[in-house]
Design a protein around this motif. Structure first.
Motif, PDB file in Angstrom:
ATOM      1  N   HIS A  14       0.817  -1.220   0.000  1.00  0.00           N
ATOM      2  CA  HIS A  14       0.000   0.000   0.000  1.00  0.00           C
ATOM      3  C   HIS A  14       0.848   1.267   0.000  1.00  0.00           C
ATOM      4  CE1 HIS A  14      -3.603  -2.393   0.723  1.00  0.00           C
ATOM      5  NE2 HIS A  14      -2.917  -3.046   1.636  1.00  0.00           N
ATOM      6  N   GLU A  17      -0.872   4.499  -1.550  1.00  0.00           N
ATOM      7  CA  GLU A  17      -1.853   5.180  -0.710  1.00  0.00           C
ATOM      8  C   GLU A  17      -1.172   5.911   0.443  1.00  0.00           C
ATOM      9  OE1 GLU A  17      -1.981   2.039  -1.722  1.00  0.00           O
ATOM     10  OE2 GLU A  17      -4.015   1.404  -2.198  1.00  0.00           O
ATOM     11  N   ALA A  66      -2.391   4.414  -7.594  1.00  0.00           N
ATOM     12  CA  ALA A  66      -3.184   3.739  -6.552  1.00  0.00           C
ATOM     13  C   ALA A  66      -4.588   3.424  -7.063  1.00  0.00           C
ATOM     14  CB  ALA A  66      -3.259   4.618  -5.302  1.00  0.00           C
ATOM     15  N   ALA A  67      -5.175   4.356  -7.805  1.00  0.00           N
ATOM     16  CA  ALA A  67      -6.511   4.112  -8.372  1.00  0.00           C
ATOM     17  C   ALA A  67      -6.457   3.025  -9.438  1.00  0.00           C
ATOM     18  CB  ALA A  67      -7.066   5.409  -8.964  1.00  0.00           C
ATOM     19  N   TYR A  68      -5.397   3.017 -10.259  1.00  0.00           N
ATOM     20  CA  TYR A  68      -5.256   1.983 -11.292  1.00  0.00           C
ATOM     21  C   TYR A  68      -5.116   0.601 -10.656  1.00  0.00           C
ATOM     22  CZ  TYR A  68      -3.466  -0.669 -15.229  1.00  0.00           C
ATOM     23  OH  TYR A  68      -3.290  -1.622 -16.197  1.00  0.00           O
ATOM     24  N   LYS A  69      -4.351   0.536  -9.578  1.00  0.00           N
ATOM     25  CA  LYS A  69      -4.138  -0.732  -8.876  1.00  0.00           C
ATOM     26  C   LYS A  69      -5.460  -1.335  -8.404  1.00  0.00           C
ATOM     27  CE  LYS A  69      -2.553  -0.472  -4.608  1.00  0.00           C
ATOM     28  NZ  LYS A  69      -1.630  -0.331  -3.460  1.00  0.00           N
ATOM     29  N   LYS A  70      -6.416  -0.482  -8.023  1.00  0.00           N
ATOM     30  CA  LYS A  70      -7.708  -0.956  -7.518  1.00  0.00           C
ATOM     31  C   LYS A  70      -8.805  -0.895  -8.576  1.00  0.00           C
ATOM     32  CE  LYS A  70      -6.689   0.263  -2.779  1.00  0.00           C
ATOM     33  NZ  LYS A  70      -7.089   1.051  -1.609  1.00  0.00           N
ATOM     34  N   ASN A  71      -8.420  -0.637  -9.829  1.00  0.00           N
ATOM     35  CA  ASN A  71      -9.362  -0.554 -10.951  1.00  0.00           C
ATOM     36  C   ASN A  71     -10.476   0.458 -10.661  1.00  0.00           C
ATOM     37  OD1 ASN A  71     -10.345  -1.219 -13.505  1.00  0.00           O
ATOM     38  ND2 ASN A  71     -11.685  -2.814 -12.704  1.00  0.00           N
ATOM     39  N   GLN A  72     -10.068   1.651 -10.200  1.00  0.00           N
ATOM     40  CA  GLN A  72     -11.043   2.668  -9.828  1.00  0.00           C
ATOM     41  C   GLN A  72     -11.106   3.835 -10.814  1.00  0.00           C
ATOM     42  OE1 GLN A  72      -9.915   3.592  -5.784  1.00  0.00           O
ATOM     43  NE2 GLN A  72     -11.334   2.081  -4.983  1.00  0.00           N
ATOM     44  N   TYR A 145       1.608  -3.305 -12.064  1.00  0.00           N
ATOM     45  CA  TYR A 145       0.258  -3.839 -11.863  1.00  0.00           C
ATOM     46  C   TYR A 145      -0.392  -4.266 -13.171  1.00  0.00           C
ATOM     47  CZ  TYR A 145       0.086  -3.323  -6.893  1.00  0.00           C
ATOM     48  OH  TYR A 145       0.320  -3.502  -5.556  1.00  0.00           O
ATOM     49  N   ASN A 163     -13.160  -8.442 -11.594  1.00  0.00           N
ATOM     50  CA  ASN A 163     -12.526  -7.133 -11.479  1.00  0.00           C
ATOM     51  C   ASN A 163     -12.564  -6.306 -12.760  1.00  0.00           C
ATOM     52  OD1 ASN A 163     -11.906  -7.577  -8.814  1.00  0.00           O
ATOM     53  ND2 ASN A 163      -9.854  -8.306  -9.232  1.00  0.00           N
TER      54      ASN A 163
END
Length: 196
Positions: A14, A17, A66-72, A145, A163
């Motif tokens: 993390h 983040e 960080a957003a790409y890592k969580k597919n956001q 990622y 995902n």
């Protein structure tokens, strides 16, 4: 010893983040101190704008990772949702491969650009290398990622499907089904049958 290794693993998983929390916090504190100094004591902090800009740049690049890592990141799914699940799956894998190649290329360009940077910031005299390093971190994380997602596409089909392939409406329906008590889902199924 195990507790320390868990903290270390958490930081590794993390770091994007955590870095964003640090940069946003520093930027907020410096902005507040600058405003108080200027309006209460009539004193300007010359380096504050440069440092706040650096914090904003790190928040942008690393936060994007960080957003790409969580597919956001937002996407337009209205065309892909009309495709069959198998075609959609294959298309998402191809898009992931293109993104991986693009992020590795951007990581390389960022590293070359940072290595060749000679400029200094105006007020603080901070070298731009420290500013440009944000792009290396952001694109490097997204490149890593992208590869992780590609491997996942071939090794863990269910997780990759959930995902990346499922539409947002399908994900919401599945989430509502999982959160609903058993009686509610049976009633909803009965209502659906009654309508048809």
């Amino acid at each position: 010893m195990k507790k320390h290794s868990n903290v270390f693993i958490y930081i590794i998983l993390h770091w994007e983040e955590l870095l964003c929390i640090l940069t946003v916090s520093l930027m907020t504190v410096i902005c507040v101190i600058t405003i108080i100094a200027r309006y209460c004591f009539n004193y300007g902090i010359s380096w504050s704008t440069d440092v706040c800009n650096i914090m904003l740049i790190y928040t942008t690049f690393v936060g994007g990772a960080a957003a790409y890592k969580k597919n956001q990141h937002f996407g337009m799914d209205f065309l892909t949702d009309r495709l069959s699940p198998n075609v959609r799956y294959a298309l998402k894998v191809v898009i992931n491969a293109i993104l991986a190649a693009m992020f590795f290329f951007l990581f390389y360009l960022s590293a070359v650009y940072t290595a060749g940077s000679r400029k200094l910031m105006t007020a603080s005299r901070i070298p731009y290398k420290y500013v440009d390093f944000a792009a290396i971190l952001g694109f490097g994380s997204m490149a890593v990622y992208s590869v992780v997602f590609l491997v996942q596409a071939f090794t863990n089909h269910d997780k990759y499907y959930r995902n990346f392939v499922m539409s947002q409406s399908q994900q919401l329906e599945e989430q509502m089904r999982e959160e609903a008590p058993e009686g509610d889902s049976a009633q909803a199924a009965g209502r659906k049958e009654a309508k048809s």
